[in-house]
Design an enzyme around this catalytic site. Structure first.
Site, PDB file in Angstrom:
ATOM      1  N   LYS A 205       0.829  -1.204   0.000  1.00  0.00           N
ATOM      2  CA  LYS A 205       0.000   0.000   0.000  1.00  0.00           C
ATOM      3  C   LYS A 205       0.867   1.260   0.000  1.00  0.00           C
ATOM      4  O   LYS A 205       0.614   2.201  -0.760  1.00  0.00           O
ATOM      5  CB  LYS A 205      -0.925  -0.005   1.210  1.00  0.00           C
ATOM      6  N   GLU A 211      10.368  -5.713   3.600  1.00  0.00           N
ATOM      7  CA  GLU A 211      10.550  -7.016   2.972  1.00  0.00           C
ATOM      8  C   GLU A 211      10.142  -6.982   1.502  1.00  0.00           C
ATOM      9  O   GLU A 211      10.855  -7.485   0.623  1.00  0.00           O
ATOM     10  CB  GLU A 211       9.716  -8.077   3.712  1.00  0.00           C
ATOM     11  N   GLY A 267      -5.092  -5.081   5.632  1.00  0.00           N
ATOM     12  CA  GLY A 267      -4.282  -6.020   4.852  1.00  0.00           C
ATOM     13  C   GLY A 267      -4.782  -7.445   4.895  1.00  0.00           C
ATOM     14  O   GLY A 267      -4.871  -8.126   3.864  1.00  0.00           O
ATOM     15  N   ARG A 268      -5.141  -7.922   6.075  1.00  0.00           N
ATOM     16  CA  ARG A 268      -5.567  -9.322   6.198  1.00  0.00           C
ATOM     17  C   ARG A 268      -6.986  -9.551   5.697  1.00  0.00           C
ATOM     18  O   ARG A 268      -7.475 -10.676   5.696  1.00  0.00           O
ATOM     19  CB  ARG A 268      -5.415  -9.782   7.649  1.00  0.00           C
ATOM     20  N   GLU A 353      -3.734 -11.758  14.380  1.00  0.00           N
ATOM     21  CA  GLU A 353      -3.399 -10.347  14.214  1.00  0.00           C
ATOM     22  C   GLU A 353      -4.595  -9.467  14.557  1.00  0.00           C
ATOM     23  O   GLU A 353      -4.434  -8.316  14.953  1.00  0.00           O
ATOM     24  CB  GLU A 353      -2.933 -10.069  12.782  1.00  0.00           C
ATOM     25  N   HIS A 384      -1.161 -38.371  11.595  1.00  0.00           N
ATOM     26  CA  HIS A 384       0.113 -39.055  11.809  1.00  0.00           C
ATOM     27  C   HIS A 384       1.168 -38.116  12.375  1.00  0.00           C
ATOM     28  O   HIS A 384       2.361 -38.399  12.306  1.00  0.00           O
ATOM     29  CB  HIS A 384       0.596 -39.669  10.502  1.00  0.00           C
ATOM     30  N   LYS A 520       9.685  -4.012  13.850  1.00  0.00           N
ATOM     31  CA  LYS A 520      10.094  -3.335  12.623  1.00  0.00           C
ATOM     32  C   LYS A 520      10.986  -2.132  12.929  1.00  0.00           C
ATOM     33  O   LYS A 520      12.001  -1.893  12.264  1.00  0.00           O
ATOM     34  CB  LYS A 520       8.865  -2.863  11.837  1.00  0.00           C
TER      35      LYS A 520
END
Length: 555
Positions: A205, A211, A267-268, A353, A384, A520
């Site tokens: 955005k 990153e 964002g999510r 979050e 398993h 951050k």
């Protein structure tokens, strides 16, 4: 004490919990033959059977009263109306508007946001059509065969999960996702594509996410190396999903190839927006629209259906019941569908979050548990791996079992065996196995043994406690006929509204994420120190030693 825990309804639930906490679900089924249909509802193509939960006829009415007391009816209407529910950032919360296929007006600060949303959807449709039909070509004139989405968090987890879940329907470019700043992620991805036929989507955005931009500039360098430094190549191989047009232009991307989204899109919750561009490129616009349609149908179900028949609300209340009264710290998401193997990681962000908060909306510390730990893997792999802990561990872990009745890849009797395991595990977690059953089972086994010394009476007695399953472990069975884009849209929206409902009950802001910022900020300082030559004295002993270790051991 908080207003929530001091409320009369909370105290009533505490009293009810004390009365019911030792009751067994198996006995509840024996005394009520209609229990299964009573606690099964269907909406938007999704069937929820929540009868295998530690609830009696008194439980759900009390929980519905709790939801009403906490204002769920007012809050759900407020969200859909564009009210600024994200109070810390003074923003509306309108991911639901992104999939408002009815087109009815939705206003933020008096302005209808639907024309802007529809314009961006049209832009996505037109662009994806050109890429998919070969009209958009790379710098060397070759057709686009690969798409690499570079983003992180909501700009990665959502579209990646959807593309994996709907891979069966993909008929577009092969799509990859790069998120980790670890250079290995980008390097290994670039080995799988041919740069002259690759389109990069940079999703950020602000166009400043560390990153994402680190990976973006490295991808750009690789492309320029391929085309001998010709900057014009960037415009044919990079597009942006961003609101920072100036930074997009500085990067070298044509502003015409920039897709915009708004500050009321968290964002999510953004896969429904232009963040979903890789979905459209992979599946085509029609299937993306089907995804939006399924989500919109669940939105309307959540908004308009009474609490007693409201799937997201019921799931939310059951989660509160176990989290706050039984002390369950985590919740397992167990899809019996390999296509949904990214669902649990996606929901980790969506839930943890959102509701991983320790202060309420007024900034006061809470005196009750909020968001649970979300985790899981597809069945039968999980059986398993970690199901041992679900069955015989000391922790109570409620679980959602998710499964389509029909496979998209019917192969022999594979799916029948998958269904059998799905059903059997929910039954086994509820029923368990007591000492008498274990003893009788071992005695029968001993009779069949040729060598009785392999299971002596003494060893048989020793084995009994190891083979007891306590049972009484709660599960939800979430089923549907077949995985389709529309069903997936409904499924994701169902969980979004569950998370929102729990945030309302816990009186927290589910739409900010302040907790991700400190790391951050400190990383910027540490990076400067690692790149520098002077010894840092600004940290604790451990942190300073780690900085020095990496400085000294870099090759």
């Amino acid at each position: 004490m908080s207003a929530l825990t001091e409320s009369s309804i909370w105290k009533s639930l505490e009293q009810h919990f004390a009365e019911i906490k030792n009751e067994r679900m198996t006995e509840m089924f024996k005394t009520d033959r209609d229990r299964a249909p009573k606690y099964t509802i269907e909406a938007c193509g999704i069937r929820l059977d929540y009868s295998k939960n530690r609830i009696s006829e008194k439980t759900m009415p009390l929980l519905f009263e709790l939801a009403t007391h906490c204002g769920i009816n007012t809050k759900r209407k407020a969200m859909f109306s564009g009210n600024k529910l994200n109070i810390t950032e003074k923003r509306s919360v309108l991911h639901t508007a992104l999939r408002n296929v009815s087109g009815s007006p939705i206003k933020v600060d008096g302005i209808d946001v639907m024309p802007g949303i529809q314009a961006e959807l049209k832009k996505m449709r037109d662009f994806s059509k050109k890429v998919r039909n070969g009209k958009w070509r790379g710098f060397s004139g070759r057709r686009i065969r690969y798409v690499v989405n570079i983003g992180i968090g909501g700009s990665d987890l959502g579209p990646q999960m959807v593309n994996e879940a709907l891979a069966y329907y993909s008929d577009g470019p092969q799509t990859f996702f790069v998120s980790n700043v670890d250079g290995t992620h980008l390097a290994e991805t670039l080995k799988k594509v041919e740069l002259s036929t690759t389109l990069f989507i940079i999703a950020s955005k602000t166009f400043t996410t560390q990153e994402t931009m680190t990976n973006a500039y490295s991808a750009k360098s690789a492309l320029l190396a391929k085309f001998n430094g010709k900057q014009d190549a960037v415009r044919k191989h990079f597009v942006a999903v961003s609101s920072a047009i100036d930074k997009v232009m500085e990067f070298g991307i044509d502003p015409k190839n920039t897709f915009e989204f708004w500050d009321w899109v968290g964002g999510r919750y953004s896969l429904w927006s232009v963040i979903g561009l890789p979905i459209v490129l992979s599946l085509g616009y029609k299937k993306f629209y089907d995804l939006l349609t399924g989500a919109h149908e669940m939105d309307m179900h959540f908004l308009n259906t009474p609490l007693e028949k409201n799937i997201p609300v019921i799931l939310a209340l059951l989660g509160v019941w176990y989290n706050n009264f039984f002390g369950a710290a985590s919740h397992a998401v167990l899809p019996y569908d390999q296509y949904l193997h990214r669902l649990a990681p996606y929901l980790q962000q969506a839930d943890m979050e959102s509701n991983g908060k320790s202060v309420d909306i007024d900034g006061k510390p809470v005196d009750y548990q909020t968001g649970p730990i979300i985790w899981g893997q597809p069945g039968t792999n999980g059986q398993h791996a970690f199901y041992q802990l679900l069955h015989q561990g000391t922790k109570l872990i409620p679980a959602d079992f998710i499964m389509p009745a029909n496979s998209l890849n019917e192969t022999g009797d594979h799916h029948l065996k998958l269904i059998a395991n799905f059903i059997a595990q929910t039954e086994a977690l509820m029923v368990g196995k007591n000492a008498d059953s274990v003893e009788e089972e071992l005695k029968q086994l001993r009779k069949k043994l040729m060598n009785k010394k392999l299971l002596t009476p003494k060893h048989l007695e020793y084995l009994i406690p190891h083979k007891i399953f306590q049972g009484n472990r709660p599960t939800n069975s979430i089923t549907f006929k077949k995985m389709t884009p529309k069903i997936l849209g409904s499924l994701i929206a169902m969980y979004e509204h569950k998370i929102f409902s729990q945030g309302v009950i816990w009186n927290i802001n589910s739409f900010d994420q302040m907790g991700v910022e400190l790391g951050k900020q400190l990383a910027k300082t540490v990076l400067e120190e690692i790149e520098g030559t002077e010894r840092s004295e600004r940290h604790d002993g451990s942190t300073s030693a780690l900085v020095e270790y990496f400085k000294q051991n870099r090759l």
